[in-house]
Design a protein around this motif. Structure first.
Motif, PDB file in Angstrom:
ATOM      1  N   PHE A 188       0.806  -1.104   0.102  1.00 20.62           N
ATOM      2  CA  PHE A 188      -0.061   0.057   0.027  1.00 20.62           C
ATOM      3  C   PHE A 188       0.777   1.296   0.067  1.00 20.62           C
ATOM      4  O   PHE A 188       0.599   2.203  -0.621  1.00 20.62           O
ATOM      5  CB  PHE A 188      -0.774  -0.264   1.231  1.00 20.62           C
ATOM      6  N   LEU A 189       2.017   1.082   0.687  1.00 21.86           N
ATOM      7  CA  LEU A 189       2.825   2.498   0.775  1.00 21.86           C
ATOM      8  C   LEU A 189       4.005   2.402  -0.385  1.00 21.86           C
ATOM      9  O   LEU A 189       4.886   3.075  -0.112  1.00 21.86           O
ATOM     10  CB  LEU A 189       3.594   2.411   2.159  1.00 21.86           C
ATOM     11  N   GLY A 190       3.755   1.606  -1.241  1.00 21.10           N
ATOM     12  CA  GLY A 190       4.809   1.401  -2.286  1.00 21.10           C
ATOM     13  C   GLY A 190       6.079   0.540  -2.072  1.00 21.10           C
ATOM     14  O   GLY A 190       7.103   0.812  -2.789  1.00 21.10           O
ATOM     15  N   LEU A 191       6.163  -0.088  -0.805  1.00 21.62           N
ATOM     16  CA  LEU A 191       7.242  -0.694  -0.415  1.00 21.62           C
ATOM     17  C   LEU A 191       7.413  -2.232  -1.238  1.00 21.62           C
ATOM     18  O   LEU A 191       6.505  -2.509  -1.577  1.00 21.62           O
ATOM     19  CB  LEU A 191       7.120  -1.147   0.908  1.00 21.62           C
ATOM     20  N   ASP A 192       8.635  -2.784  -1.155  1.00 21.29           N
ATOM     21  CA  ASP A 192       8.722  -3.963  -1.623  1.00 21.29           C
ATOM     22  C   ASP A 192       8.079  -5.184  -1.147  1.00 21.29           C
ATOM     23  O   ASP A 192       7.758  -4.983  -0.002  1.00 21.29           O
ATOM     24  CB  ASP A 192      10.181  -4.301  -2.103  1.00 21.29           C
ATOM     25  N   ARG A 193       7.639  -6.165  -1.641  1.00 20.45           N
ATOM     26  CA  ARG A 193       6.776  -7.195  -1.134  1.00 20.45           C
ATOM     27  C   ARG A 193       7.851  -8.449  -1.107  1.00 20.45           C
ATOM     28  O   ARG A 193       8.581  -8.607  -1.848  1.00 20.45           O
ATOM     29  CB  ARG A 193       5.510  -7.707  -1.860  1.00 20.45           C
ATOM     30  N   GLU A 194       7.551  -9.594  -0.231  1.00 22.25           N
ATOM     31  CA  GLU A 194       8.457 -10.697  -0.162  1.00 22.25           C
ATOM     32  C   GLU A 194       7.580 -11.969  -1.113  1.00 22.25           C
ATOM     33  O   GLU A 194       6.589 -11.572  -0.792  1.00 22.25           O
ATOM     34  CB  GLU A 194       8.358 -11.071   1.391  1.00 22.25           C
ATOM     35  N   TYR A 195       8.440 -12.504  -1.691  1.00 23.64           N
ATOM     36  CA  TYR A 195       7.991 -13.490  -2.474  1.00 23.64           C
ATOM     37  C   TYR A 195       8.962 -14.628  -2.382  1.00 23.64           C
ATOM     38  O   TYR A 195       9.911 -14.753  -2.407  1.00 23.64           O
ATOM     39  CB  TYR A 195       8.095 -13.074  -3.888  1.00 23.64           C
TER      40      TYR A 195
END
Length: 147
Positions: free
Chosen positions: A115-122
């Motif tokens: 939501f804040l434009g941060l990277d996500r974990e995959y």
């Protein structure tokens, strides 16, 4: 004499101001060039190889990565099953697919930002199929604009 000192002081201030403003203008122009280079790089197709290798064990593959969408729209996991038992591949528990012995293929998942434009974990996983057993695979994990 007092007027002459004031005039010299004003001239020195104007010369310093002119020097500072001209150097700032040059830095701004250099900044524009780097933005143009970044824009042209964004129009080029991306293909970021994250990890690859051969794996022969009983535990499987289970790495995780923080990804940014600017490096590509999709995370792709390519699997070549070189073993004698089926393997199951998944990304974040989604896009699950089974690969029989001798079979190869890939799965993909769209990369998104928080939501804040941060990277996500995959998390990319490859494990033994329903019958268990050793895993013998070649894999490649890449972030690309295509599936």
């Amino acid at each position: 004499m007092k007027n002459r000192a004031i005039i010299v002081l004003l001239a020195a201030i104007m010369a310093c101001a002119t020097f500072v403003l001209s150097s700032c203008a040059a830095e701004t122009e250099e900044g524009r060039n780097s933005v143009d280079a970044a824009e042209s790089a964004e129009s080029m197709p991306r293909d970021l190889l994250i990890d690859s290798g051969d794996l022969n064990n009983r535990t499987g593959l289970n790495p995780s990565y923080k990804l940014n969408r600017s490096n590509g729209k999709y995370l792709n996991l390519y699997v070549e099953n070189r073993g004698s038992t089926s393997v199951v591949a998944a990304i974040n528990g989604q896009s699950e697919s089974a690969f029989a012995p001798g079979e190869s293929g890939h799965i993909s998942l769209e990369v998104t930002q928080s939501f804040l434009g941060l990277d996500r974990e995959y998390e990319c996983t490859v494990g033994a199929g329903a019958n268990g057993g050793a895993i013998n695979i070649h894999y490649e994990i890449a972030q690309q604009d295509t599936q």
